[in-house]
Enzyme design. Structure first.
Site, PDB file in Angstrom:
ATOM      1  N   CYS A  83       0.900  -1.258  -0.038  1.00 22.57           N
ATOM      2  CA  CYS A  83      -0.013   0.067  -0.105  1.00 22.57           C
ATOM      3  C   CYS A  83       0.729   1.145  -0.088  1.00 22.57           C
ATOM      4  O   CYS A  83       2.103   1.342   0.673  1.00 22.57           O
ATOM      5  CB  CYS A  83      -0.734  -0.126   1.154  1.00 22.57           C
ATOM      6  SG  CYS A  83      -2.097   1.216   1.120  1.00 22.57           S
ATOM      7  N   CYS A  87      -2.078   4.272   7.014  1.00 21.20           N
ATOM      8  CA  CYS A  87      -3.164   4.384   8.356  1.00 21.20           C
ATOM      9  C   CYS A  87      -2.836   3.628   9.305  1.00 21.20           C
ATOM     10  O   CYS A  87      -2.597   2.370   9.258  1.00 21.20           O
ATOM     11  CB  CYS A  87      -4.630   3.843   7.545  1.00 21.20           C
ATOM     12  SG  CYS A  87      -5.057   4.485   5.928  1.00 21.20           S
ATOM     13  N   CYS A  90      -4.437   0.191  10.259  1.00 19.49           N
ATOM     14  CA  CYS A  90      -4.592  -0.686   9.259  1.00 19.49           C
ATOM     15  C   CYS A  90      -4.618  -2.175   9.688  1.00 19.49           C
ATOM     16  O   CYS A  90      -3.499  -2.605  10.410  1.00 19.49           O
ATOM     17  CB  CYS A  90      -3.971  -0.529   8.036  1.00 19.49           C
ATOM     18  SG  CYS A  90      -4.094  -1.668   6.685  1.00 19.49           S
TER      19      CYS A  90
HETATM   20  C1  LIG Z   1      -7.544  -3.314   4.549  1.00 24.00           C
HETATM   21  S1  LIG Z   1      -8.449  -1.993   3.515  1.00 24.00           S
HETATM   22  C2  LIG Z   1      -7.775  -2.523   1.944  1.00 24.00           C
HETATM   23  C3  LIG Z   1      -8.211  -1.497   0.878  1.00 24.00           C
HETATM   24  C4  LIG Z   1      -7.831   0.022   0.540  1.00 24.00           C
HETATM   25  N1  LIG Z   1      -6.567  -0.099   0.712  1.00 24.00           N
HETATM   26  C5  LIG Z   1      -8.586   0.841   1.591  1.00 24.00           C
HETATM   27  O1  LIG Z   1      -8.202   1.572   2.607  1.00 24.00           O
HETATM   28  O2  LIG Z   1      -9.924   1.125   1.340  1.00 24.00           O
HETATM   29  C6  LIG Z   1     -10.159  -2.523   3.252  1.00 24.00           C
HETATM   30  C7  LIG Z   1     -11.008  -1.764   4.297  1.00 24.00           C
HETATM   31  O3  LIG Z   1     -10.649  -2.042   5.629  1.00 24.00           O
HETATM   32  C8  LIG Z   1     -10.758  -1.010   6.390  1.00 24.00           C
HETATM   33  N2  LIG Z   1     -10.050  -1.013   7.613  1.00 24.00           N
HETATM   34  C9  LIG Z   1      -8.764  -1.150   7.610  1.00 24.00           C
HETATM   35  N3  LIG Z   1      -8.268  -1.191   9.125  1.00 24.00           N
HETATM   36  C10 LIG Z   1      -9.276  -1.431   9.772  1.00 24.00           C
HETATM   37  C11 LIG Z   1      -9.667  -1.477  10.999  1.00 24.00           C
HETATM   38  N4  LIG Z   1      -8.605  -1.730  12.035  1.00 24.00           N
HETATM   39  N5  LIG Z   1     -10.872  -1.608  11.730  1.00 24.00           N
HETATM   40  C12 LIG Z   1     -11.779  -1.539  10.873  1.00 24.00           C
HETATM   41  N6  LIG Z   1     -11.713  -1.450   9.423  1.00 24.00           N
HETATM   42  C13 LIG Z   1     -10.270  -1.178   8.793  1.00 24.00           C
HETATM   43  C14 LIG Z   1     -10.449   0.141   5.672  1.00 24.00           C
HETATM   44  O4  LIG Z   1     -10.525   1.426   5.895  1.00 24.00           O
HETATM   45  C15 LIG Z   1     -10.876  -0.210   4.226  1.00 24.00           C
HETATM   46  O5  LIG Z   1     -12.217   0.194   4.125  1.00 24.00           O
HETATM   47  S1  SF4 Z   2      -6.411   0.904   5.296  1.00 22.77           S
HETATM   48 FE1  SF4 Z   2      -4.584  -0.118   4.941  1.00 22.77          FE
HETATM   49  S2  SF4 Z   2      -4.279  -0.951   2.802  1.00 22.77           S
HETATM   50 FE2  SF4 Z   2      -6.029   0.699   3.093  1.00 22.77          FE
HETATM   51  S3  SF4 Z   2      -4.978   2.560   2.597  1.00 22.77           S
HETATM   52 FE3  SF4 Z   2      -4.998   2.328   4.766  1.00 22.77          FE
HETATM   53  S4  SF4 Z   2      -2.871   1.257   5.060  1.00 22.77           S
HETATM   54 FE4  SF4 Z   2      -3.336   1.165   2.811  1.00 22.77          FE
END
Ligand SMILES: C[S@@+](CC[C@H](N)C(=O)[O-])C[C@H]1O[C@@H](n2cnc3c(N)ncnc32)[C@H](O)[C@@H]1O
Ligand code: SF4
Length: 361
Positions: A83, A87, A90
């Site tokens: 990525c 975040c 994440c």
């Molecule tokens: C892992 S991300 C991957 C896709 C993309 N990078 C994004 O951020 O949309 C998929 C979804 O999981 C959410 N997500 C990530 N970490 C999370 C957490 N700790 N608790 C709940 N949702 C989470 C993200 O905001 C996103 O909507």
């Molecule tokens: S939630 Fe994780 S995978 Fe999605 S944009 Fe943020 S750092 Fe990248």
């Protein structure tokens, strides 16, 4: 007289022996039945094992063995972990840089379709990163045109999407979800939902207008955490008017964003159930809001990782099954931890094909 007392003694000793014999019989019958009972106590359907040889671990496996066969109706394929954002909360981190060769990924998707898949969601990592979105585009095209899936969707941070991508692949995409946790740029910076100085919110608006132009249903995902929990997003969401606004309570997963081996430490982002409820109440006028508490999230998703292994989140970490490419879907899905009832309870099945939506803004 002596004759009668001798007879009486013989009679009472016979009675004592009879009683002893009876007690012996009762105990034997009891022992036999007890041992028989303990043998059938752990007799699980189709598994012929006595109590004495069944360990706790074996019983856990047996329990998994007698689970119903599940259908992978809706699958989330996280084909990359890489990525461009950072975040802080994440829960799917860059633990490997592996991506399957395109033909192998297509083979796995075909296996899923043959097992009953109706919806595929591509996620990551950032799905538009690998091969500048071409890998993703080819999978989207394959799922719609070759596999004829009713629903093909993507969840992305939106930062890498170009208009050219919509021109080439937009027809085959039903839903595009863009993650946005705040309408305040400073908060996005604090969360790490950004790359350099680019405006995440401006980008969100640009993508929304492309969705409108190229007829793709536009969705928003937000993670509620300590940094945005007091925000009122009502006006912004109503203005953007997504078909669905998914609102997640920030979730911890051991080995991903919590614990020693994790690449992220998300404890400081975690909010209580009550704080989450207050956020939901503040936004009760937003009809497209779909809330997802930690409890709802944990086992109501079928998640495939970059090796096409199902990830079981029930124990608060992501335990992988074997790859569907090696053992097939039916075998791998038994170790997915997927709870079909919870999937339905969280509204996992909805109008997800753009052919069935009135895409009017
Ligand atoms: C892992 S991300 C991957 C896709 C993309 N990078 C994004 O951020 O949309 C998929 C979804 O999981 C959410 N997500 C990530 N970490 C999370 C957490 N700790 N608790 C709940 N949702 C989470 C993200 O905001 C996103 O909507
Ligand atoms: S939630 Fe994780 S995978 Fe999605 S944009 Fe943020 S750092 Fe990248």
């Amino acid at each position: 007289m002596r004759y009668w007392s001798g007879l009486k003694m013989k009679f009472s000793s016979a009675l004592v022996s009879l009683r002893l014999l009876l007690q012996l019989c009762i105990r034997t019958v009891h022992d036999i039945s007890a041992s028989l009972f303990s043998t059938v106590w752990y007799w699980t359907p189709g598994v012929c094992r006595g109590a004495s040889v069944v360990s706790t671990a074996d019983r856990e496996v047996d329990q998994k063995e007698v689970q119903n066969v599940m259908t992978p109706t809706s699958v989330n394929y996280h084909f990359t972990r890489k990525c461009n954002y950072k975040c802080g909360f994440c829960f799917h981190t860059a633990k490997t840089s592996f991506v399957l060769p395109l033909e192998e990924a297509k083979r796995g998707l075909k296996l899923l379709k043959e097992s009953g898949m109706e919806k595929i969601n591509f996620s990551g990592g950032e799905p538009f990163l690998h091969d500048k979105g071409e890998f993703l585009g080819k999978l989207v095209q394959f799922c719609k045109q070759d596999l004829q899936l009713p629903s093909v969707s993507i969840v992305s941070n939106g930062s890498m999407i170009k208009e050219k991508w919509f021109q080439k692949y937009g027809d085959d995409l039903d839903i595009l979800a863009i993650s946005c946790d705040s309408f305040d740029e400073a908060t996005n910076q604090l969360i790490g939902r950004t790359q350099g100085r680019k405006s995440h919110i401006e980008n969100l608006h640009k993508i929304r207008s492309w969705c409108q132009q190229y007829k793709v249903a536009f969705k928003i995902n937000s993670v509620i955490n300590t940094f945005n929990v007091d925000e009122d997003m009502t006006e912004n969401i109503l203005q953007l008017n997504p078909v669905r606004w998914k609102v997640f309570q920030c979730l911890l997963i051991d080995g991903e964003n919590a614990g020693e081996a994790a690449l992220r430490e998300a404890e400081r982002f975690v909010i209580s159930e009550q704080m989450f409820q207050e956020f939901l109440e503040r936004h009760s006028s937003v009809s497209c809001l779909v809330p997802e508490s930690n409890e709802k999230m944990r086992n109501s998703y079928l998640i495939l990782d970059e090796y096409m292994r199902f990830l079981d989140c029930r124990e608060g970490r992501k335990d992988p099954s074997k790859s569907i490419l090696d053992v097939g879907v039916k075998e791998a899905i038994r170790f997915s931890g997927f709870d079909e009832k919870m999937f339905l309870k969280r509204g996992g099945k909805y109008v997800w094909s753009k052919a069935d939506m009135r895409l009017e803004w």
